[in-house]
Design a protein around this motif. Sequence first.
Motif, mmCIF file in Angstrom:
data_model
loop_
_atom_site.group_PDB
_atom_site.id
_atom_site.type_symbol
_atom_site.label_atom_id
_atom_site.label_comp_id
_atom_site.label_asym_id
_atom_site.label_seq_id
_atom_site.Cartn_x
_atom_site.Cartn_y
_atom_site.Cartn_z
ATOM 1 N N CYS B 730 2.708 -4.669 -23.337
ATOM 2 C CA CYS B 730 3.030 -3.949 -22.118
ATOM 3 C C CYS B 730 4.045 -4.740 -21.316
ATOM 4 O O CYS B 730 4.095 -5.969 -21.381
ATOM 5 N N CYS B 733 6.781 -2.622 -14.726
ATOM 6 C CA CYS B 733 7.631 -1.492 -14.395
ATOM 7 C C CYS B 733 9.025 -1.943 -13.976
ATOM 8 O O CYS B 733 9.996 -1.209 -14.103
ATOM 9 N N GLU B 756 3.515 -1.129 -17.002
ATOM 10 C CA GLU B 756 2.540 -1.257 -15.927
ATOM 11 C C GLU B 756 3.245 -1.567 -14.620
ATOM 12 O O GLU B 756 4.211 -2.328 -14.589
ATOM 13 N N THR B 758 3.694 -3.515 -11.445
ATOM 14 C CA THR B 758 3.307 -4.863 -11.023
ATOM 15 C C THR B 758 3.066 -4.954 -9.527
ATOM 16 O O THR B 758 2.787 -6.016 -9.002
ATOM 17 N N TYR B 769 4.981 4.248 -12.451
ATOM 18 C CA TYR B 769 4.088 3.594 -13.413
ATOM 19 C C TYR B 769 2.828 3.050 -12.762
ATOM 20 O O TYR B 769 2.095 2.291 -13.363
ATOM 21 N N SER B 770 2.616 3.411 -11.501
ATOM 22 C CA SER B 770 1.464 2.833 -10.813
ATOM 23 C C SER B 770 0.181 3.518 -11.250
ATOM 24 O O SER B 770 0.185 4.458 -12.044
ATOM 25 N N THR B 772 -2.179 2.620 -13.106
ATOM 26 C CA THR B 772 -2.504 2.409 -14.510
ATOM 27 C C THR B 772 -2.315 3.631 -15.400
ATOM 28 O O THR B 772 -2.926 3.750 -16.443
ATOM 29 N N GLU B 774 -0.425 5.669 -18.056
ATOM 30 C CA GLU B 774 0.299 5.136 -19.193
ATOM 31 C C GLU B 774 1.343 6.125 -19.678
ATOM 32 O O GLU B 774 1.144 6.832 -20.659
#
Lengths: 217, 783
Positions: B730, B733, B756, B758, B769-770, B772, B774
């Motif tokens: 992973c 973002c 992901e 950060t 991308y927040s 979690t 996917e």
Amino acid sequence: MASSRGGAAQRPNNQSQGKICQFKLVLLGESAVGKSSLVLRFVKGQFHEYQESTIGAAFLTQTVCLEDTTVKFEIWDTAGQERYHSLAPMYYRGAQAAIIVYDITNMDSFGRAKVWVKELQRQASPNIVIALAGNKADLANSRAVECDEAQAYADENGLLFMETSAKTAKNVNEIFLAIAKKLPKNEQVSGAGSTNQGRRLVESEGNTKAAGNCCSK
Amino acid sequence: MPLPNILRKASNYILGGGQEDKSPPFNEGEVVFCKNNVCVHPPTLLRQACDVVHHPGYLSVSCQLGGLQHKVKTLHLSWIPNSTLHKHPSAIQRHNFRDERSDSLSSSDVTLPCGKDSCLKCLAEERIIDANYRTTYREFRRRSSGGESWESTHKSEPPSITTSEPPSSSSLLERNVDNNPTSEITEESTSLATQDEIVTPEEVSDKFNTTPSPSSSPTHVLNGSNAQYNSSSDSKLFSVQYGDKGEDLVVSIVEPEQNLFSQENEQIRQRSPSSASSCSFLHPSCPPSLQASEEMPSWLSSPELLALRHNLTFPDSATASPVVRRTHNCRRFSVDLGQMRSLRLFFNDSECTSGQLVVASRESQYKILHFHHGGLDHLASVLNEWSFLLYTPQQTGIQEPLPYRHFMICRPEVGEDELHPEEGQIGIVDLDVWIQVLNPEGQIEDDLTLRKGIFFGGLDPSLRTVVWPFLLHCYPIQSTYDEREQLQAMRRQEYLNITEKRTSLTGEEYDDFFRNVQCVVEKDVVRTDRANPYFAGPDNPNIEVMKNILLNYAIYNKGAGYTQGMSDLLAPVLAEMKNEADAFWCFVGLMQRASFVCTPTDGDMDRSLTYLRELIRMMLPAFYKHLNRHTDAMELLFCHRWILLCFKREFPEPIALAMWEACWANYITDYFHLFLCLAILSVYADDVVAQDLHTDEMLLHFSSLAMFMDGHLILRKARGLLHQFRQMPCIPCTLAGLCQMCGPGMWDSSHAPVVECTSTSCLDNPCPYSATQEPALDNGEGP
């Protein structure tokens, strides 16, 4: 190598030498006025007709001896073009000295120099020593900026002033020396943010960084 | 990793075992290391490997008292060129650490640290060797470049190290000279081809051992007076010194010396006018009387003496024009290692015996000593012991000047496991490959193969004129010969139109253009790549061509105008394409495709730097931590030029262009230049962390490295890092864009990582991308 510079050879680590001061100096000015050439002449005694343009910034050091004091300059040579201007504050932050360079054959570059002076007076460390260098003095027959005019401007603004020539070495060492003389070498310099403000290096101090602002003895 | 750990790790690697903190009791005056035929390479502009000029010399390291009041043990390193030894054999004894111009200092000026100096010499041998050296040199170069191991035949020979007390030293010296009749010299110098005829170390050893010596054990040299060393490992360590045909006899010289720098200061004081009333420059602005100090050891008199590493030479400085200077005079070099900022040992052979010793002063002046025939491992073990000696008091809190804090063994090599799995499997793209790529109509059918080939194997320089227009998007991949011909004709016409538009500018428009563009362009073109034969010489017409292209580009793309650096990027393209209009259109493509062509204030540059910071955070956490601790360090000033000029001023042109091509190949990523940056950092930034360099020192450090980093190594490492990045399960973002921008078909969907958020460093709000989620980052087929 034809050149030479101070540095290790002159590291005064014996008892007879006095204090060592370290100052940050920044060169500013329009592109192709000869900033890098001045530095190269000062640091290495060289001159390159086709000195490459500076991209980003370059950093060099040189040491001068002033009576019992050794002054080590940490020289930031910057790119001249306007588009790199936004990086300039990073370079002059914490600088104790600046040389603003213009080309005596180019009036625009003198105008640009004045802008730099204003910017430094406004934003740099309050005690910064500013020198104005009218470079390319060897091209005096195509002169566009009169020496008197620049001298008058420098006097008004409390600047050191010299006409220099990196090509012939005229006044190159002199201007750095004049700056070295004018820099405060005894009291602690208060400045913005830099960790190496006029630091005195204690003799045989192994790590210059560890000295920090040490000017204590 | 804390430096002691690095050291430990390195020493374990080199010495093959845990090294306990037994302090080696080096005695002052003791020679702890010596080696013949250690080379200094004068700085030259290097276009081919054969440009390297070798100056062999004799290196010795001895323990001396130095520092304050001469109370601290320190190591002095001294290198004397063979040419000096040849001319003045006595120099080695009489002026070992002093400059010949310092003859005004009588020998009584030299203080004996404590009179306990040992002296041991095979000076005669040294001379023979030196005499032979010239004749053998060609042979040596041929053989060493062939990668043969010269050491092998001598591995089993015992060392011949002898010491004697000063009273006997001079007689020993004379005696040895006498013991070497001229006939032997002649014989040896005329029979170099056969090793059998050469005096073996044993014989020499025998000669020397005839002189009574208090400690003739080989262990003396390695381990001080305590002969604790395991003798078998000892001889192994030593054996590497018996390299080429017995040339590498261990020769050691000790000379009583006083603190080097105080001596230098003494000289300066003697020569300079009274310093009381006037301030004087130390150098280089010295008055004529000081010019004599040119004759000081080169290390001391020259600026940032930058030699070579990995057979890449260094121009005068990172900022200097690359003007070829071949008249370099290698002089003796003598330095107190305790005053140096760092020592680095770079091994460049698989056996870890040969490589470079790089000494850096606090002013970042570099001296590079090349060990072409082994012995570096032995030096490593000596220095390693020395630094352990010094670490111990440090850790117990005793405040002593601590030289060798920065001793480090470096192996700038990419481990097998760090390489891209396909590394080395794909050959250079040459004419054969190129012809296969094209179908009968001249279309490139399989551009992926082409890109991959260029990415891994590089492009044959003779194909640049043909292939670059494709890489720079001048010609569509699918275009046929006919279409390209038409396109070229159209483009040339269009170029003429642009020129006409520019030359017909008038009035205010012209004034603006002149002031903002032409003025700067004119200043820059005359100082761009003048060392390149295509632009060399006065009034070279190609400079005018370069100017026209840049001016026309500013007309063509008003928004971009002209930025310093553009001329640097154009010059190699023009030198390859040789046609003004074609070069212009390639340049246009270069400007469009390249995220690295921009100014530091432009979005592209910011984006590149942001990505690079994130890559550093993920892949070089120790360096990231270091950056975090220093003001402004996160601006990554030291790599602005790398990105802006795509490494053009960091590497000699051939390898820099290979990097350009690897970036242009757009294989796997559009941001390969960032992986190149990352590779440089991962190979060369350990020093920065170890020495805790602050922001400006970092800039100095990396600009000092310019032109003497190993470009091929960096390319390999960068490919490996890219592979490593792609393997990450992973990614944050902040780096999502790095993946999305990938060229066609490059981000293999099987490797699509999870992205992901950060949160802390995330700039987007809200971040896609927040929480979690996917999102399938399936850019497999690219945009």
